[in-house]
Design an enzyme around this catalytic site. Structure first.
Site, short mmCIF file in Angstrom:
data_model
loop_
_atom_site.label_atom_id
_atom_site.label_comp_id
_atom_site.label_asym_id
_atom_site.label_seq_id
_atom_site.Cartn_x
_atom_site.Cartn_y
_atom_site.Cartn_z
N LYS A 63 20.08 47.81 35.62
CA LYS A 63 20.27 49.24 35.92
C LYS A 63 19.57 49.61 37.23
O LYS A 63 20.11 50.35 38.03
CB LYS A 63 19.71 50.12 34.78
CG LYS A 63 20.38 49.88 33.44
CD LYS A 63 20.02 50.94 32.41
CE LYS A 63 18.58 50.90 31.95
NZ LYS A 63 18.19 49.71 31.19
N ARG A 138 18.93 58.04 25.55
CA ARG A 138 18.56 56.83 24.83
C ARG A 138 18.99 56.90 23.38
O ARG A 138 18.94 55.92 22.66
CB ARG A 138 17.03 56.69 24.82
CG ARG A 138 16.35 56.01 25.99
CD ARG A 138 16.51 54.53 26.00
NE ARG A 138 15.39 53.73 26.43
CZ ARG A 138 14.89 53.62 27.64
NH1 ARG A 138 15.34 54.36 28.61
NH2 ARG A 138 13.92 52.77 27.90
N ARG A 177 9.86 39.38 35.72
CA ARG A 177 10.16 40.52 36.61
C ARG A 177 8.90 41.14 37.22
O ARG A 177 7.91 41.37 36.53
CB ARG A 177 10.90 41.58 35.79
CG ARG A 177 11.10 42.90 36.49
CD ARG A 177 12.23 43.68 35.89
NE ARG A 177 11.83 44.50 34.75
CZ ARG A 177 12.60 45.43 34.20
NH1 ARG A 177 13.82 45.63 34.67
NH2 ARG A 177 12.17 46.13 33.18
N ARG A 220 5.41 45.49 34.92
CA ARG A 220 5.36 46.62 34.01
C ARG A 220 4.61 46.23 32.75
O ARG A 220 4.75 45.11 32.25
CB ARG A 220 6.79 47.05 33.64
CG ARG A 220 7.42 47.90 34.70
CD ARG A 220 8.85 48.24 34.39
NE ARG A 220 9.08 48.62 33.01
CZ ARG A 220 10.21 49.18 32.58
NH1 ARG A 220 11.18 49.41 33.44
NH2 ARG A 220 10.36 49.50 31.32
N ARG A 231 12.01 46.59 22.19
CA ARG A 231 12.86 47.41 23.07
C ARG A 231 14.34 47.10 22.84
O ARG A 231 15.19 47.98 22.83
CB ARG A 231 12.47 47.19 24.54
CG ARG A 231 11.14 47.84 24.89
CD ARG A 231 10.53 47.25 26.15
NE ARG A 231 11.20 47.63 27.37
CZ ARG A 231 11.07 46.96 28.51
NH1 ARG A 231 10.30 45.89 28.60
NH2 ARG A 231 11.69 47.38 29.60
P1 AMP Z 1 12.63 52.36 31.08
O1 AMP Z 1 11.98 52.27 32.42
O2 AMP Z 1 13.93 53.14 31.12
O3 AMP Z 1 12.79 51.02 30.41
O4 AMP Z 1 11.64 53.22 30.16
C1 AMP Z 1 10.34 52.76 29.84
C2 AMP Z 1 9.88 53.43 28.56
O5 AMP Z 1 9.82 54.85 28.74
C3 AMP Z 1 10.77 53.25 27.35
O6 AMP Z 1 10.51 52.01 26.69
C4 AMP Z 1 10.39 54.45 26.50
O7 AMP Z 1 9.14 54.27 25.88
C5 AMP Z 1 10.22 55.53 27.54
N1 AMP Z 1 11.51 56.23 27.81
C6 AMP Z 1 12.22 56.21 28.97
N2 AMP Z 1 13.33 56.96 28.86
C7 AMP Z 1 13.32 57.46 27.60
C8 AMP Z 1 14.22 58.29 26.87
N3 AMP Z 1 15.35 58.74 27.41
N4 AMP Z 1 13.88 58.61 25.58
C9 AMP Z 1 12.75 58.15 25.03
N5 AMP Z 1 11.88 57.36 25.65
C10 AMP Z 1 12.15 57.01 26.93
#
Ligand code: AMP
Length: 276
Positions: A63, A138, A177, A220, A231
């Site tokens: 993404k 999500r 990563r 991360r 996840r």
């Molecule tokens: P990402 O960078 O999109 O993988 O997001 C990292 C973390 O942020 C996720 O594992 C969630 O804990 C939180 N997060 C990001 N976007 C959302 C969302 N739309 N709803 C709930 N938690 C989110």
């Protein structure tokens, strides 16, 4: 007015180049048909309104990588809820304090927090032409709330671009990563080494630098094999049902995004570009 009369009226006003008559006939169409026409135009990118795109896929699905190319091509900002939350964590805000432990464990931050974060963000002037959402929605609940918020503005999502990558490939990608925090550019210790990492050397904070800025890369906190399991489970259980939710609107476009079995990243980008 029946369908035949509407079609004849539309055809006549198109032929006469009378814009007022065209708008009048469009407005006179039954609501359901007008909505179908608008949606069809939106999905083809003919909307006069904002381009509203969602980049969708599992963690490590690409993404960030393809999202950066999409926003450059369309000239709209990419809004990543993950990045917004990480910024809040780094800044130590109240939101950041609430989100930190949930994020580190691979869980989901509360819907209400996320939805208000996004609905406020899309009102900003840089979103005037449109925006691309990354990491949001999500859950089906979040998708419903997004539809509601956009519906109130007379808008809807134009396209959900779903990247499909097998789990074994995701594990390899996530566990090697490193990312450049500022730009979201991501690197991999085997598959996409930064120029700063000498051949044969192990990755360290000292030798992992962004190709463009020379700034340090970071790992991360949730990019571990253990957290990835959680996840991915959340992704399949709570996030992928969104594709069914939007399937009937005809806006979901799936792209096979595995670059380990013959297809290159360039091939994948070409298939994405053809959909934009
Ligand atoms: P990402 O960078 O999109 O993988 O997001 C990292 C973390 O942020 C996720 O594992 C969630 O804990 C939180 N997060 C990001 N976007 C959302 C969302 N739309 N709803 C709930 N938690 C989110």
């Amino acid at each position: 007015m029946g369908n035949g009369a509407i079609a004849a009226g539309l055809a006549a006003s198109l032929a006469s180049e009378d814009e007022t008559a065209l708008v009048k006939h469009f407005a006179a169409m039954p609501e359901e048909e007008r909505a179908r026409l608008t949606k069809a135009m939106d999905s083809l990118g003919y909307s006069a309104g904002r381009r509203i795109l969602i980049i969708f896929g599992p963690p490590g699905g690409g993404k960030g990588t393809y999202g950066e190319k999409i926003i450059n091509k369309l000239g709209v900002p990419g809004l990543s809820t993950g990045d917004m939350l990480r910024e809040a964590v780094a800044a130590g805000t109240e939101l950041g304090l609430k989100a930190k432990s949930v994020m580190e464990s691979g869980g989901f931050v509360d819907d209400a927090i996320i939805v208000s974060l996004i609905t406020e963000r899309i009102k900003q002037p840089d979103c005037a032409k449109g925006f691309m959402l990354d990491g949001f929605p999500r859950t089906v609940e979040q998708a419903g709330k997004l539809d509601e918020a956009l519906g109130a503005l007379g808008e809807s999502v134009n396209m959900v671009l779903a990247l499909e990558v097998p789990d074994d490939v995701l594990t390899v990608r996530i566990c090697g990563r490193w990312v450049h925090k500022e730009s979201g550019r991501s690197y991999h210790i085997k598959n996409k080494r930064p120029k700063s990492l000498p051949e044969g050397e192990k990755a360290t904070e000292e030798n992992m630098k962004d190709d463009e800025t020379g700034e340090p890369l970071m790992r991360r906190a949730d990019d571990t094999e253990e957290t990835l399991g959680k996840r991915l489970k959340a992704y399949y259980e709570k996030t992928t049902p969104i594709l069914d939710y939007w399937a009937k609107a005809g806006i979901v476009k799936k792209v096979e995004a595995d670059d380990t079995k013959g297809k290159t990243m360039d091939d994948i980008w070409k298939s994405i570009e053809a959909l934009l």
